[in-house]
Design a protein around this motif. Structure first.
Motif, PDB file in Angstrom:
ATOM      1  N   MET A  64      55.220  -3.686  34.656  1.00  0.00           N
ATOM      2  CA  MET A  64      54.819  -2.409  34.070  1.00  0.00           C
ATOM      3  C   MET A  64      53.460  -1.996  34.621  1.00  0.00           C
ATOM      4  O   MET A  64      52.567  -2.835  34.738  1.00  0.00           O
TER       5      MET A  64
ATOM      6  N   THR B 260      56.074   8.271  35.898  1.00  0.00           N
ATOM      7  CA  THR B 260      57.379   7.674  36.181  1.00  0.00           C
ATOM      8  C   THR B 260      57.927   7.019  34.920  1.00  0.00           C
ATOM      9  O   THR B 260      57.191   6.784  33.948  1.00  0.00           O
ATOM     10  N   SER B 261      59.206   6.687  34.937  1.00  0.00           N
ATOM     11  CA  SER B 261      59.814   6.038  33.769  1.00  0.00           C
ATOM     12  C   SER B 261      59.168   4.680  33.501  1.00  0.00           C
ATOM     13  O   SER B 261      59.037   4.261  32.349  1.00  0.00           O
ATOM     14  N   GLU B 262      58.740   3.983  34.566  1.00  0.00           N
ATOM     15  CA  GLU B 262      58.069   2.685  34.386  1.00  0.00           C
ATOM     16  C   GLU B 262      56.693   2.856  33.758  1.00  0.00           C
ATOM     17  O   GLU B 262      56.207   1.977  33.042  1.00  0.00           O
ATOM     18  N   GLU B 263      56.046   3.999  34.027  1.00  0.00           N
ATOM     19  CA  GLU B 263      54.707   4.243  33.484  1.00  0.00           C
ATOM     20  C   GLU B 263      54.724   4.791  32.066  1.00  0.00           C
ATOM     21  O   GLU B 263      53.690   4.823  31.393  1.00  0.00           O
TER      22      GLU B 263
ATOM     23  N   GLU C 116      67.307   1.584  31.231  1.00  0.00           N
ATOM     24  CA  GLU C 116      68.128   2.550  31.956  1.00  0.00           C
ATOM     25  C   GLU C 116      69.603   2.195  31.837  1.00  0.00           C
ATOM     26  O   GLU C 116      70.445   3.047  31.550  1.00  0.00           O
TER      27      GLU C 116
ATOM     28  N   GLU D 241      56.242  -4.658  27.302  1.00  0.00           N
ATOM     29  CA  GLU D 241      56.908  -5.207  28.482  1.00  0.00           C
ATOM     30  C   GLU D 241      57.571  -6.552  28.191  1.00  0.00           C
ATOM     31  O   GLU D 241      58.637  -6.852  28.732  1.00  0.00           O
TER      32      GLU D 241
ATOM     33  N   ALA E 291      62.767  -3.094  31.032  1.00  0.00           N
ATOM     34  CA  ALA E 291      63.447  -3.345  32.306  1.00  0.00           C
ATOM     35  C   ALA E 291      64.939  -3.044  32.223  1.00  0.00           C
ATOM     36  O   ALA E 291      65.571  -2.721  33.242  1.00  0.00           O
TER      37      ALA E 291
END
Length: 418
Positions: free
Chosen positions: A1, A134-137, A407, A280, A404
């Motif tokens: 992350m 972003t989706s991770e952020e 999605e 995370e 993780a």
């Protein structure tokens, strides 16, 4: 992350976050000053309470139509219009104060309209966030937003009191400047924040609003969060009010009561710093359940010892996990929502979640007056335990995995909605 450092390199997120931090400090400061100034002008506690109540009324009333608007109109434009309105409204109070012409109707109208502005801004901001990061952020970005709220809560009351002591108009002048800063920084955003273009027949606002509500209510995960969010806001805020009112009844001075609130704000900031690490590493569903129960162990010491240090430690400990829960579940909710529904889904969730908050002081005062401090805290502890059972017994909440796997886990729901 991604870390906070990587987000700091994101120009648009940085501009949005700094602008809203400054604006939120100003807004909370004004909300602290409104009741005080109204009481100074009238001597009426009822009118002083009304000043904050009409702001909340305006905010809640604007949320649902604002969600529809956020899915139809450029979100940057909505946010800049709301910020510009804040500049004009608070500047009008500053000018009236300079001319010694402040009146209670003027204060109440500004409180109502700035509440409407805040209600218009919130769905637009949350809908814009997935385009800015972003989706991770996203979980880290939402954790930073949690930190922003706690920073504002920590500094707004002392700053408002200090400025009000200098001049009655000064807090409003500073707040007008804070909205101007937000307006300028929003103008520096480079990302296209327009919603997904609509192809098809003309859309009807009421039908669009109904589509958002229907989506939320038709999904077990969203439905459970809707109920739990409203009830947990009621329970935790009532617990906080009882703890503070009990200190007031015992003769605790304002300085120590302020330190209690500051301790809760400081703990929230610390919690926001560690929130990305927690989000995370732990399944979001399990983290949500843990947070639902986190306030329960704090009830016993608050019931037994009515001391500022004990209350500060208990409320502070309860706030540590709160930012991680809010950031994690809000991030997953965005991931599980079709892009063209984000504004309406967020607005519906925020509207229902906030609808119970005005009842918290009433419930706290009623329990305190009827049963006394210790019994009131224990009763609210039992209520909190019942509320915690809602996500605990919901498989749709417990089964949400770590980011993780979001999605893959959320894809069927998004595809079905599309």
């Amino acid at each position: 992350m991604p870390s906070y450092r990587s987000l700091a390199r994101n120009h648009d997120f940085r501009a949005l976050w700094i602008g809203q931090t400054v604006s939120e400090v100003g807004s909370r400061m004004s909300m602290f000053v409104f009741p005080l100034l109204t009481y100074l002008l009238t001597g009426s506690a009822l009118l002083a309470a009304a000043a904050e109540a009409v702001h909340l009324l305006g905010l809640a009333g604007a949320l649902l139509p604002a969600g529809v608007l956020a899915d139809r109109v450029d979100r940057r434009r909505i946010m800049r219009v709301a910020s510009a309105a804040g500049v004009l409204l608070y500047a009008s109070l500053a000018v009236a104060g300079l001319l010694d012409a402040l009146t209670v109707p003027h204060l109440l109208v500004v409180a109502l309209l700035t509440g409407v502005g805040a209600g218009m801004f919130m769905p637009a901001e949350i809908s814009a966030l997935p385009a800015v990061v972003t989706s991770e952020e996203l979980p880290t970005a939402l954790s930073q937003n949690q930190a922003r709220m706690h920073v504002a809560a920590l500094v707004s009351a002392p700053l408002g009191g200090l400025l009000l002591g200098v001049a009655r108009w000064l807090p409003f002048a500073v707040d007008a400047v804070s909205f101007a800063v937000s307006w300028l920084l929003l103008g520096r955003l480079r990302t296209d924040l327009s919603p997904t273009p609509h192809a098809g027949p003309p859309r009807r606002p009421l039908k669009e609003l109904a589509d958002g509500v229907r989506f939320v209510w038709s999904r077990p995960f969203f439905r459970v969060l809707l109920v739990w969010g409203a009830l947990t806001n009621l329970a935790v805020n009532a617990l906080f009010f009882v703890a503070v009112l009990r200190l007031v009844e015992s003769g605790t001075d304002a300085v120590h009561i302020g330190l209690v609130e500051a301790a809760a704000g400081l703990a929230g900031i610390i919690g926001a710093v560690v929130a990305p690490w927690l989000v995370e590493r732990f399944a979001t569903g399990h983290l949500t359940v843990a947070i639902a129960w986190s306030f329960l162990p704090l009830v016993v010491p608050m019931a037994l010892w009515n001391e500022p240090l004990v209350v500060a430690a208990a409320l502070g400990a309860g706030m540590l996990l709160n930012p991680a829960g809010n950031a994690g579940i809000a991030s997953y909710r965005i991931a599980a929502t079709p892009p063209d529904l984000i504004g309406r889904v967020q607005a519906t969730s925020q509207f229902v979640s906030m609808s119970a908050m005005p009842l918290a002081p009433l419930l706290a005062g009623l329990l305190l007056e009827s049963y006394g401090g210790a019994a009131a805290i224990l009763a609210l502890g039992a209520f909190t335990a019942c509320v915690a059972c809602v996500p605990t017994f919901s498989r749709s909440v417990r089964s949400v995995p770590r980011p993780a796997a979001w999605e893959r886990y959320a894809a069927p729901a998004v595809a079905a909605a599309a």
